[in-house]
Write an enzyme that holds these catalytic residues in place. Structure first.
Site, PDB file in Angstrom:
ATOM      1  N   CYS A 225      32.759 126.430  61.449  1.00 22.18           N
ATOM      2  CA  CYS A 225      33.472 126.291  60.178  1.00 22.18           C
ATOM      3  C   CYS A 225      32.957 127.248  59.114  1.00 22.18           C
ATOM      4  O   CYS A 225      33.723 127.683  58.250  1.00 22.18           O
ATOM      5  CB  CYS A 225      33.401 124.850  59.674  1.00 22.18           C
ATOM      6  SG  CYS A 225      31.733 124.179  59.598  1.00 22.18           S
TER       7      CYS A 225
ATOM      8  N   HIS B 198      29.979 120.613  57.419  1.00 25.99           N
ATOM      9  CA  HIS B 198      31.306 121.222  57.388  1.00 25.99           C
ATOM     10  C   HIS B 198      31.512 122.055  56.126  1.00 25.99           C
ATOM     11  O   HIS B 198      31.167 121.634  55.017  1.00 25.99           O
ATOM     12  CB  HIS B 198      32.404 120.159  57.466  1.00 25.99           C
ATOM     13  CG  HIS B 198      33.772 120.747  57.668  1.00 25.99           C
ATOM     14  ND1 HIS B 198      34.112 121.436  58.816  1.00 25.99           N
ATOM     15  CD2 HIS B 198      34.865 120.784  56.874  1.00 25.99           C
ATOM     16  CE1 HIS B 198      35.361 121.862  58.712  1.00 25.99           C
ATOM     17  NE2 HIS B 198      35.838 121.483  57.546  1.00 25.99           N
TER      18      HIS B 198
ATOM     19  N   ASP C  43      41.104 124.575  54.971  1.00 34.22           N
ATOM     20  CA  ASP C  43      40.229 123.817  55.855  1.00 34.22           C
ATOM     21  C   ASP C  43      40.581 124.124  57.304  1.00 34.22           C
ATOM     22  O   ASP C  43      41.739 123.985  57.724  1.00 34.22           O
ATOM     23  CB  ASP C  43      40.390 122.323  55.570  1.00 34.22           C
ATOM     24  CG  ASP C  43      39.340 121.470  56.248  1.00 34.22           C
ATOM     25  OD1 ASP C  43      38.766 121.912  57.262  1.00 34.22           O
ATOM     26  OD2 ASP C  43      39.102 120.348  55.765  1.00 34.22           O
TER      27      ASP C  43
END
Length: 271
Positions: A20, A119, A134
């Site tokens: 991520c 994250h 995202d």
């Protein structure tokens, strides 16, 4: 299209393993500028510099473990800062005094980076419109200027750390280049992103009515659920990150020689 970057298209990366931080950096830049190996090389340089400073300060033995990347691919904020510095971009904590104008009028800024546990994701203004990039979402999700402030406040309320990104953002990415493609990156027109988002939201509502938990009722719930699905994909990534750290190869970017020169000068979110 004059004044419109990348032909009006949006660059989005869908979650790959636990990369991520890579997805976050590339969506801030709006293009596939960096790989996990680039970030791992930067982390290695930072670790080496930190160890040298600690040895010089105390003279004691310093353990070799990295404080800037874990074996499952989670990178520190320092790595993201160093990578974005290549493009003269600065990361500023949103709660710092210098970021006070962004706390009052966030819509006047260009990008925010959000972090909770392991994250990372970015919220970015592209061609005058705000999107949530995202990587756990199948497409960028449009955010109205009025909703942006409330959304940031909601994230802060759930414990997210939010950083402001300032500087001169890249205007274009060579999307026709063979280097501009990756297994998890995609270019979407805004209307295509909206169609994908609406379709997935409708599917989630259907699942919720049938007794399944709706993903986004709590911002972090989606990451906990998705993390279980990602665990099986991590062994190859761990090996690759470990090999990259051992090799301590110089970082590579689409802005040539910048990181290499920095290395010479300095001697150097679980989804």
């Amino acid at each position: 299209m004059e004044g419109v970057s990348n032909g009006g298209m949006l660059y989005h990366e869908v979650q790959e393993s636990k990369l991520c931080a890579v997805h976050c950096v590339n969506t801030v830049l709006q293009g596939p500028f960096f790989s996990e190996f680039d970030l791992a090389a930067v982390a290695s340089d930072l670790d080496r510099t930190e160890r040298q400073m600690m040895v010089q300060g105390s003279g004691d033995f310093v353990p070799e473990e990295s404080h800037n990347v874990s074996l499952d691919g989670d990178f520190s904020i320092q790595v993201l800062q160093k990578v974005l510095e290549v493009w003269d971009l600065q990361i500023i904590p949103l709660d710092s005094p210098v970021a006070e104008p962004a706390q009052i009028d966030p819509e006047l800024e260009n990008a925010f980076i959000c972090h909770l546990q392991n994250h990372w994701f970015c919220i970015r203004k592209v061609n005058g419109e705000w999107y949530n990039f995202d990587s756990l979402k199948p497409a960028p999700e449009h955010l109205s200027k009025f909703y942006l402030s409330a959304y940031l406040d909601s994230l802060k309320g759930f414990g997210w750390s939010i950083f402001l990104v300032r500087g001169k953002f890249p205007k274009e990415c060579p999307i026709s280049s063979s280097e501009a493609s990756s297994g998890y990156g995609q270019w979407l027109l805004p209307e295509d992103a909206e169609r994908i988002t609406k379709s997935c939201n409708a599917a989630q509502r259907t699942g919720s009515r049938s007794g399944q938990t709706q993903w986004q009722s709590v911002p972090y719930r989606q990451y906990e659920e998705q993390g279980m699905l990602l665990d099986e994909e991590d062994e190859d990534l761990k090996a690759a990150i470990a090999a990259s750290l051992m090799d301590a190869a110089p970082a590579v970017s689409t802005k040539p020689d910048t990181l290499e020169n920095e290395n010479k000068d300095n001697s150097a979110a679980n989804a």
